[in-house]
Design a protein around this motif. Sequence first.
Motif, PDB file in Angstrom:
ATOM      1  N   ARG A  48       0.822  -1.202   0.000  1.00 18.48           N
ATOM      2  CA  ARG A  48       0.000   0.000   0.000  1.00 18.48           C
ATOM      3  C   ARG A  48       0.855   1.250   0.000  1.00 18.48           C
ATOM      4  NH1 ARG A  48      -3.122  -2.972   3.798  1.00 18.48           N
ATOM      5  NH2 ARG A  48      -2.112  -1.851   5.498  1.00 18.48           N
ATOM      6  N   PRO A  52       1.326   6.413  -3.752  1.00 17.42           N
ATOM      7  CA  PRO A  52       0.205   7.097  -3.106  1.00 17.42           C
ATOM      8  C   PRO A  52      -0.941   7.425  -4.057  1.00 17.42           C
ATOM      9  CG  PRO A  52       1.899   8.690  -3.616  1.00 17.42           C
ATOM     10  CD  PRO A  52       2.382   7.365  -4.160  1.00 17.42           C
ATOM     11  N   TRP A  54      -4.431   7.084  -6.115  1.00 17.49           N
ATOM     12  CA  TRP A  54      -5.733   6.530  -5.757  1.00 17.49           C
ATOM     13  C   TRP A  54      -6.767   6.982  -6.771  1.00 17.49           C
ATOM     14  CZ3 TRP A  54     -10.380   8.878  -3.998  1.00 17.49           C
ATOM     15  CH2 TRP A  54     -11.343   7.992  -3.479  1.00 17.49           C
ATOM     16  N   LYS A  56     -11.092   6.750  -7.468  1.00 16.19           N
ATOM     17  CA  LYS A  56     -12.375   6.394  -6.878  1.00 16.19           C
ATOM     18  C   LYS A  56     -12.872   5.072  -7.457  1.00 16.19           C
ATOM     19  CE  LYS A  56     -14.081  11.077  -5.944  1.00 16.19           C
ATOM     20  NZ  LYS A  56     -15.173  12.049  -6.231  1.00 16.19           N
ATOM     21  N   GLN A  78      -5.620  10.591  -8.123  1.00 15.36           N
ATOM     22  CA  GLN A  78      -5.346  11.477  -6.989  1.00 15.36           C
ATOM     23  C   GLN A  78      -4.067  11.048  -6.279  1.00 15.36           C
ATOM     24  OE1 GLN A  78      -8.579  11.849  -4.235  1.00 15.36           O
ATOM     25  NE2 GLN A  78      -7.453  13.136  -2.802  1.00 15.36           N
ATOM     26  N   ASN A  79      -3.274  12.036  -5.884  1.00 19.70           N
ATOM     27  CA  ASN A  79      -2.037  11.792  -5.142  1.00 19.70           C
ATOM     28  C   ASN A  79      -2.308  12.047  -3.665  1.00 19.70           C
ATOM     29  OD1 ASN A  79       0.510  11.607  -4.075  1.00 19.70           O
ATOM     30  ND2 ASN A  79       1.378  13.309  -5.240  1.00 19.70           N
ATOM     31  N   ARG A  80      -2.327  10.972  -2.887  1.00 17.00           N
ATOM     32  CA  ARG A  80      -2.579  11.090  -1.453  1.00 17.00           C
ATOM     33  C   ARG A  80      -1.293  11.192  -0.643  1.00 17.00           C
ATOM     34  NH1 ARG A  80      -7.558   7.013   0.197  1.00 17.00           N
ATOM     35  NH2 ARG A  80      -9.233   8.312  -0.673  1.00 17.00           N
ATOM     36  N   ARG A 112      -5.080  16.040  -8.116  1.00 16.40           N
ATOM     37  CA  ARG A 112      -5.434  14.938  -8.993  1.00 16.40           C
ATOM     38  C   ARG A 112      -5.361  15.387 -10.446  1.00 16.40           C
ATOM     39  NH1 ARG A 112     -11.985  13.968  -8.660  1.00 16.40           N
ATOM     40  NH2 ARG A 112     -12.639  16.023  -9.429  1.00 16.40           N
ATOM     41  N   PHE A 151      -4.314  -0.473 -11.775  1.00 12.91           N
ATOM     42  CA  PHE A 151      -5.736  -0.388 -11.491  1.00 12.91           C
ATOM     43  C   PHE A 151      -6.472  -1.190 -12.563  1.00 12.91           C
ATOM     44  CE2 PHE A 151      -3.742   3.440  -9.869  1.00 12.91           C
ATOM     45  CZ  PHE A 151      -4.253   3.545  -8.583  1.00 12.91           C
TER      46      PHE A 151
END
Length: 378
Positions: A48, A52, A54, A56, A78-80, A112, A151
């Motif tokens: 994980r 980073p 992500w 939806k 998106q960059n978390r 994002r 993904f």
Amino acid sequence: MRMSDWQRCPAAPSGGALSSRRLIGALALVVVTATCLGVTKLLSSVSRAAHPLWIKPAELDFGEIWAQRDFRWSIHVQNRGSETVTVSDVFLSCGCQGTVRPRSFAVPAGQRREVQLTLDLIAPEAAAGAERRVSLPIVFRLSEDMGVARFVLRGTVRDALKVAPRVIQFGQSLQEGGRSRGHRLTVQALVPLKTLQAEVHPPIGTVCIRRRASNERGYGVTFSPAANLPPGPLAAVLQLHGVTEDGQRIPPYPVPIEGTVVADIRAVPERLDLGVRIVGELAEGTVVLQSLAGRSFAVTRVSLCPPEKDALSATVEPPAEQAAAIHRLHVRLRVRRGHNDALMRVSVRCLESLKPRIMEIPINAYGYDSDSFHQRQY
């Protein structure tokens, strides 16, 4: 009778010893299980933490759609993390046909980026079915220390039509000004249809659709090219549109149309080579213009480049503006030293067409001095 030592059975363990062994085994199993769980959690946390990025979950499922050649879908990456992530490439790893834009970009921390996908969801002929579940892996290639981010885009695709063949190929069977036989397709509707419609882009011919009497969901589609197509490569698309019984218009099923329209009037030879000659010699040659279909046409103009009347000339037989199925162009060239390259442009017009056609015929020769020791070649 006394039994020897090797014949004696070992004494059974006492109840206390057996309980101790079972307890030790149970404790060992607990330790191993705990270790495995710890390693699994560690690997999971490392996986994980590998990147980073992500997306939806709702954007990774396009729901249920009709099969189509250019399905457009957008996802937002998106960059978390706390640092900028650089994406060097984005691609589909399943061998699927499609495009991704942009292919490379940077995502600052906490922000994002939108990625647009264009997917070909037309199934191969053998895989076409009323409904199929698809999974499309999308791979983001990141910097070396982060590796890749994967993904999967999922959804359900409904095939409305099964078409054979999937490409209309004429090869070189089309001739300028001539009528050719139509090309027939067999279309099977995989869902109940009210009507089947067809159109050609660009409009280079006509389409005839007939429902098969022996199969209520079967259709015969015939494409016939127009007779006035110009010479050259043929590239068009036949779009098949199905309309369901409730009036829903299904996205088009594209069938490429390929081939070459062969010019009716051709020059023999296509390039006039007058060979190697002595400087000052008058070289002569003939080019024959002929209609493959035997149609009458007229030579309206002949121009030479360079336009040197003393060095290069051409006459037409029969004379210009007279219609015939065969014309002869007699060329005369006064050879100069070195390469003699020229171009003859011939304007011809068929009686059925008011628009003239320009044909270009290269002319070449090579001149050398008669007193030279070596005859120079091309």
